[in-house]
Design an enzyme around this catalytic site. Sequence first.
Site, mmCIF file in Angstrom:
data_model
loop_
_atom_site.group_PDB
_atom_site.id
_atom_site.type_symbol
_atom_site.label_atom_id
_atom_site.label_comp_id
_atom_site.label_asym_id
_atom_site.label_seq_id
_atom_site.Cartn_x
_atom_site.Cartn_y
_atom_site.Cartn_z
ATOM 1 N N HIS A 123 0.822 -1.209 0.000
ATOM 2 C CA HIS A 123 0.000 0.000 0.000
ATOM 3 C C HIS A 123 0.858 1.263 0.000
ATOM 4 O O HIS A 123 0.404 2.332 0.393
ATOM 5 C CB HIS A 123 -0.978 0.006 1.178
ATOM 6 C CG HIS A 123 -2.086 -0.995 1.027
ATOM 7 N ND1 HIS A 123 -3.219 -0.747 0.300
ATOM 8 C CD2 HIS A 123 -2.203 -2.258 1.499
ATOM 9 C CE1 HIS A 123 -4.007 -1.820 0.338
ATOM 10 N NE2 HIS A 123 -3.405 -2.753 1.050
ATOM 11 N N ASP A 162 2.523 1.890 -3.031
ATOM 12 C CA ASP A 162 2.665 2.215 -4.461
ATOM 13 C C ASP A 162 1.840 3.427 -4.842
ATOM 14 O O ASP A 162 2.338 4.363 -5.479
ATOM 15 C CB ASP A 162 2.350 1.007 -5.343
ATOM 16 C CG ASP A 162 0.981 0.399 -5.120
ATOM 17 O OD1 ASP A 162 0.350 0.686 -4.069
ATOM 18 O OD2 ASP A 162 0.541 -0.388 -5.978
ATOM 19 N N GLY A 211 -4.272 -12.073 -4.597
ATOM 20 C CA GLY A 211 -3.255 -11.067 -4.360
ATOM 21 C C GLY A 211 -1.940 -11.331 -5.054
ATOM 22 O O GLY A 211 -0.917 -10.767 -4.676
ATOM 23 N N ASP A 232 2.005 -3.542 -9.508
ATOM 24 C CA ASP A 232 1.703 -4.861 -10.059
ATOM 25 C C ASP A 232 2.081 -4.944 -11.531
ATOM 26 O O ASP A 232 2.788 -5.853 -11.969
ATOM 27 C CB ASP A 232 0.218 -5.180 -9.895
ATOM 28 C CG ASP A 232 -0.181 -5.363 -8.443
ATOM 29 O OD1 ASP A 232 0.705 -5.294 -7.573
ATOM 30 O OD2 ASP A 232 -1.377 -5.571 -8.188
#
Length: 405
Positions: free
Chosen positions: A38, A40, A127, A175
Amino acid sequence: MSIPWPNLMDQILAFSPGHPGELRAYFAPGRVNLIGEHTDYNGGYVLPAALTMGTWLVARPRADRQFRFATTFSHHVVEVDADDVRFRPEQDFANYPLGVIDVLNRRGVNVPGMDLYFLGDLPIGAGLSSSASVEVVTAFAINDLVGAGLDRETLAVIAQQAENEFVGVSCGVMDQFSVAMGKKDMALSLNCLTLAYELVPVHSQGYRLVIANSNVPRKLSGSKYNERRAECEAALAVIQRRFPEVQALAEIEPSRWAEVEAILRAEGAPGFDAETLVRRARHVVMESYRARQAARLLAEGNIEAFGELMNASHQSLREDYEVTGEALDALVEAAWSAEGCIGSRMTGAGFGGCTVSLVREDAVEAFTTHVEAAYQRATGRAPSFYVTDIGDGVHALPALDALVR
């Protein structure tokens, strides 16, 4: 690399009739984030690595401006006219590649019709970036087939735009970037504000990465993910009133945290609890710092100290960011109590999904047995395990005939 599905050619040719030589094959991995969660979308550092699991795409251009999508996970074939590319819930999985096509169209890339057949071995909603894998492999394949000449960094940003603007999930770029840029046996230390990155050798001799799937799926667009992002944006807005030069929460150094915390408590933001903003911001500041430190420790081969940072990361995600939940906490606590495990944390957005643990190689079997039993006692659910290696980012594959057993 071979596609591990028997009789696949018959299935593909039934979906996309024609000469097999016209088919092109591509692969994009999933990713596991080793640390930096969290951060990014808060302009911070992350440390992901590409997996050897991922998404295969077999594609064939069409001349009739029709897009057709199929996957081994569904018998449903989605057909969309090239002049009517828009989000529709009933398009299901096809919305992810369609989002990429939409962004490419808006960037002036003329995307003709295509048959696109997807296969994968990533658990959905766990995830491990199954959606980013689909998006990046689509962008890479189209770029290759139409000769658009876009580099990997641009393809990663296009894939992120597709998820943000078409699918409606406000994810950061981590991602897609790690799926596009990953290298075998390397982690990717990425500054998500500038997209500056460094490949870091993973010196983990004697240890393996073990991913444990809670088998509690999470759907980001229906979760608290966007809520957390809004809380971080509110905290940043408060800080910027005093320090307008701060572009992102993760730019704040831990040495300045006491000053920033006092500002958040004193000023607050309308509609948000001040204590909540403090905890969210504290996680981002400290987690980005941990991700920077972790890259150095990995490169030095200080795997034990890296494991300690993993544990601290999970504690912060549980207490300050509140994205772990019963299932992920049970998995991590079981891992912490297992012999041979030197670090464990949730990975991904949370709210279900997976954990990642560093486990001594000779203890992996005992580790999975211990964690499975403890997790079942705590939750009544059975986990799944993946003992994985770090692989390469998205790439084209040889002729399809050579890939199918």
